[in-house]
Write a protein that holds these residues in place. Sequence first.
Motif, PDB file in Angstrom:
ATOM      1  N   GLY A 264     -22.754  35.599  -1.308  1.00 38.48           N
ATOM      2  CA  GLY A 264     -23.073  34.185  -1.171  1.00 38.48           C
ATOM      3  C   GLY A 264     -23.202  33.452  -2.482  1.00 38.48           C
TER       4      GLY A 264
ATOM      5  N   SER B 270     -33.605  40.700   2.469  1.00 43.13           N
ATOM      6  CA  SER B 270     -32.467  40.237   3.269  1.00 43.13           C
ATOM      7  C   SER B 270     -32.964  39.566   4.538  1.00 43.13           C
ATOM      8  CB  SER B 270     -31.551  41.409   3.636  1.00 43.13           C
ATOM      9  OG  SER B 270     -32.251  42.359   4.423  1.00 43.13           O
TER      10      SER B 270
ATOM     11  N   VAL C  54     -26.858  32.717   9.987  1.00 42.75           N
ATOM     12  CA  VAL C  54     -27.086  32.726   8.546  1.00 42.75           C
ATOM     13  C   VAL C  54     -27.439  34.146   8.118  1.00 42.75           C
ATOM     14  CG1 VAL C  54     -28.473  31.859   6.638  1.00 42.75           C
ATOM     15  CG2 VAL C  54     -27.905  30.340   8.542  1.00 42.75           C
ATOM     16  N   LEU C  55     -26.816  34.607   7.032  1.00 43.09           N
ATOM     17  CA  LEU C  55     -27.157  35.868   6.404  1.00 43.09           C
ATOM     18  C   LEU C  55     -27.494  35.576   4.950  1.00 43.09           C
ATOM     19  CD1 LEU C  55     -24.401  36.358   8.357  1.00 43.09           C
ATOM     20  CD2 LEU C  55     -25.073  38.727   7.933  1.00 43.09           C
ATOM     21  N   ALA C  56     -28.611  36.097   4.469  1.00 37.03           N
ATOM     22  CA  ALA C  56     -29.074  35.746   3.133  1.00 37.03           C
ATOM     23  C   ALA C  56     -29.640  36.962   2.417  1.00 37.03           C
ATOM     24  CB  ALA C  56     -30.131  34.645   3.204  1.00 37.03           C
TER      25      ALA C  56
ATOM     26  N   ARG D 277     -32.033  37.663  -1.234  1.00 32.40           N
ATOM     27  CA  ARG D 277     -32.828  36.965  -2.246  1.00 32.40           C
ATOM     28  C   ARG D 277     -33.597  37.971  -3.102  1.00 32.40           C
ATOM     29  NH1 ARG D 277     -34.112  34.181   2.636  1.00 32.40           N
ATOM     30  NH2 ARG D 277     -33.191  32.100   2.753  1.00 32.40           N
TER      31      ARG D 277
ATOM     32  N   SER E  92     -30.683  33.542  -5.085  1.00 33.09           N
ATOM     33  CA  SER E  92     -30.530  33.528  -3.632  1.00 33.09           C
ATOM     34  C   SER E  92     -29.071  33.323  -3.285  1.00 33.09           C
ATOM     35  CB  SER E  92     -31.374  32.409  -3.014  1.00 33.09           C
ATOM     36  OG  SER E  92     -31.163  32.328  -1.621  1.00 33.09           O
TER      37      SER E  92
ATOM     38  N   ASN F 221     -26.444  33.143   0.158  1.00 30.81           N
ATOM     39  CA  ASN F 221     -26.367  33.135   1.621  1.00 30.81           C
ATOM     40  C   ASN F 221     -24.989  32.706   2.079  1.00 30.81           C
ATOM     41  OD1 ASN F 221     -26.467  30.089   2.448  1.00 30.81           O
ATOM     42  ND2 ASN F 221     -28.079  30.319   0.892  1.00 30.81           N
TER      43      ASN F 221
ATOM     44  N   SER G 277     -23.007  31.448   5.886  1.00 30.14           N
ATOM     45  CA  SER G 277     -23.236  31.030   7.271  1.00 30.14           C
ATOM     46  C   SER G 277     -21.931  31.041   8.040  1.00 30.14           C
ATOM     47  CB  SER G 277     -23.870  29.637   7.322  1.00 30.14           C
ATOM     48  OG  SER G 277     -23.001  28.680   6.745  1.00 30.14           O
TER      49      SER G 277
END
Length: 249
Positions: A97, A109, A144-146, A148, A153, A155, A157
Amino acid sequence: MKPALTLVLASALAMPAAASADTILGIYAGGQYWNTDNSGSFGTADRQQSFAFDDEQQSSFYIALEHPIPLIPNIKIRQNSLDVYGDISLAQDFSFGGATFPAGTSVNSMVDLSHTDYTFYYEIFDNDLVSVDLGLTAKRVDGVLAVRDGASSGNMSSDGWIPTAYGHVRIGIPATDLTVYGMANAVSVDDSAIRDIEAGIEYRLIENLAVDLNLQLGYRDITIELDDLDGVYSDLSFKGPYLGLEIHF
């Protein structure tokens, strides 16, 4: 689309004559409390990263309308929460991301694949002992996958509609207030696949001319394998037992 799936879809749409097993309008509403054991990985074409996801509690609510009108399918709308969290110390560099996380970094995550199912189905067979429903489901996903850490950060989507085949089978156990059932939504296209399968047993708490109230105990298993869906790759599994309640007017 796989030949077997094509056959199921064709069968569901080619048999409207059996759709009018009910002679009056029926409304079903229910909800489930689902405890999930979560596992798997997600990432990009270059690399997927496995994460130590925590167990989570999810919920699912639905309402269905069944009617005796030929040709017009019955409809069921179901809202599913599906969000999990995890953390891991990276063994090697990981990019996701727009952010790069170096080896040795502790990252968090988040996966949120909550979605709404719009199911259109026909009652192929329906009596007091056995019922079979077949149809199509359109899954509306705004996911959404994120990843950090303390400073960065990243992400990605993905939102849109995913069509799946739908099947629901119920079998009553004679001389008891129990029914066993199984339900599935599934699709497989190229190297991507989504499977949402559940099975359980239902106890009829109340059954009369005005209302039916059923207690459900079951097990649900969702697998999401994505191959370049909006740049996202995944192999995720969410499964566990649930407790549910359904009312029928």
